[in-house]
Design an enzyme around this catalytic site. Sequence first.
Site, mmCIF file in Angstrom:
data_model
loop_
_atom_site.group_PDB
_atom_site.id
_atom_site.type_symbol
_atom_site.label_atom_id
_atom_site.label_comp_id
_atom_site.label_asym_id
_atom_site.label_seq_id
_atom_site.Cartn_x
_atom_site.Cartn_y
_atom_site.Cartn_z
ATOM 1 N N GLU A 1 -1.731 -78.085 -46.997
ATOM 2 C CA GLU A 1 -1.360 -79.006 -46.812
ATOM 3 C C GLU A 1 -0.108 -79.486 -47.717
ATOM 4 O O GLU A 1 -1.076 -78.960 -48.898
ATOM 5 C CB GLU A 1 -2.136 -80.081 -46.677
ATOM 6 C CG GLU A 1 -2.091 -80.949 -44.648
ATOM 7 C CD GLU A 1 -3.343 -82.030 -45.150
ATOM 8 O OE1 GLU A 1 -3.231 -82.620 -45.442
ATOM 9 O OE2 GLU A 1 -4.482 -81.891 -43.857
ATOM 10 N N HIS B 1 -0.926 -86.218 -40.570
ATOM 11 C CA HIS B 1 -2.677 -86.447 -41.348
ATOM 12 C C HIS B 1 -2.360 -87.428 -41.392
ATOM 13 O O HIS B 1 -2.442 -88.013 -42.026
ATOM 14 C CB HIS B 1 -2.076 -85.708 -43.370
ATOM 15 C CG HIS B 1 -3.652 -86.141 -43.835
ATOM 16 N ND1 HIS B 1 -4.876 -85.730 -44.106
ATOM 17 C CD2 HIS B 1 -5.175 -86.711 -42.846
ATOM 18 C CE1 HIS B 1 -5.838 -85.352 -45.238
ATOM 19 N NE2 HIS B 1 -5.968 -86.731 -43.686
ATOM 20 N N ARG C 1 -10.683 -81.368 -42.136
ATOM 21 C CA ARG C 1 -9.627 -81.206 -43.174
ATOM 22 C C ARG C 1 -9.253 -79.539 -42.273
ATOM 23 O O ARG C 1 -9.779 -79.141 -41.536
ATOM 24 C CB ARG C 1 -10.985 -80.750 -43.974
ATOM 25 C CG ARG C 1 -10.960 -81.922 -45.002
ATOM 26 C CD ARG C 1 -9.901 -82.834 -46.033
ATOM 27 N NE ARG C 1 -9.858 -84.021 -46.369
ATOM 28 C CZ ARG C 1 -10.110 -85.286 -45.710
ATOM 29 N NH1 ARG C 1 -9.532 -85.152 -44.751
ATOM 30 N NH2 ARG C 1 -10.262 -85.835 -46.908
HETATM 31 C C1 DGY Z 1 -9.675 -89.176 -45.397
HETATM 32 O O1 DGY Z 1 -10.054 -90.772 -45.857
HETATM 33 O O2 DGY Z 1 -10.490 -88.797 -46.080
HETATM 34 C C2 DGY Z 1 -8.435 -89.032 -44.867
HETATM 35 O O3 DGY Z 1 -8.749 -87.364 -44.206
HETATM 36 C C3 DGY Z 1 -7.474 -90.232 -44.952
HETATM 37 O O4 DGY Z 1 -6.978 -90.228 -43.624
#
Ligand code: DGY
Length: 326
Positions: free
Chosen positions: A268, A286, A239
């Site tokens: 983001e 992402h 993240r």
């Molecule tokens: C998630 O599912 O947490 C991912 O970041 C999506 O790609």
Amino acid sequence: MAKPKVLVTWPYTFPEADKLLQTETEAFYHSEERPMTRQELMEAVTDKEGLLCMLFDRIDGEVLEAGPHLKVVSNLGVGLDNIDIEAATQRGVVITHTPGTLTEATADLAWALLMATARLIPQAHQFTREGRFIGLRYHIFLGKDLAGKTLGIYGMGRIGTAVARRALGFNMKIIYHNRRTNPEGERETGARYVSFQELLKESDFLVIVAPLTPETQGRFGMEEFRRMKKDAILINIGRGPIVKEKELVEALKEGLIWGAGLDVYEREPQVEKGLLELDRVVLTPHIGSATVETRSTMALVAAENLVRVLIGEKPHHSPNWDKVRG
Ligand code: DGY
């Protein structure tokens, strides 16, 4: 009998998932290809029993309050940092998500980014496309070897273990740091648990796979970059807010580390401007789980989770099912 009304916060998901939603529920899809505004979301949930949301939808107490009939919020993804689970539990709303569906695709992307950064692939590709390849040159696009190097993994869950498994083929030493040790992951990959400080000090490639929690937020900043090897490469597929982006730019400029490959960002979809100007940085939007197969499976599991809760069955994955219905 009337079917339960559900809201899907994007105009479509994937065919199998959409079919299930349309068969089992009265599904209302957000009509535009952009995230719903908070106001739109709060208005749209007022009469819904189910909500199938995306990672960019912030589902907190206020949104849950606006949907008094909500029984389930199904997140299309594994990370749950966009949802206030406690607020949902207090209101008797089941939260579901899709772990296990995206492990391999996301681990592949970590490696794609790692190799693209280490070997300057996007830069070399651009150079070739621009017609600048006029013959082999021995001193351009000099990257980094992988074999014999140390891969450090920050967050050794399902995806971290899958990242480690791939390193075996590259003859790398694997170390990891996690909230707790992962004996099964260690057995499978030969990875060794180290302290956070050792992880910083020893990793040639440091891959962040951790979820966003109060402990991981802002974990990588100037102080940490100073402790890393000068020719280390940092990869983030976990993240964005785990890395202080402005400080990463400074660290790269000062040569505290060699390069970085990022798939996720602190704010983001904004990307820190400085990152766009640096040579040894590879950026993707992402796309960790973005394969046809994986995204279709994620959508189907999210739809199944939603439908299961609405008909009183246990969903595939839920962090609060036992508290709400147990
Ligand atoms: C998630 O599912 O947490 C991912 O970041 C999506 O790609």
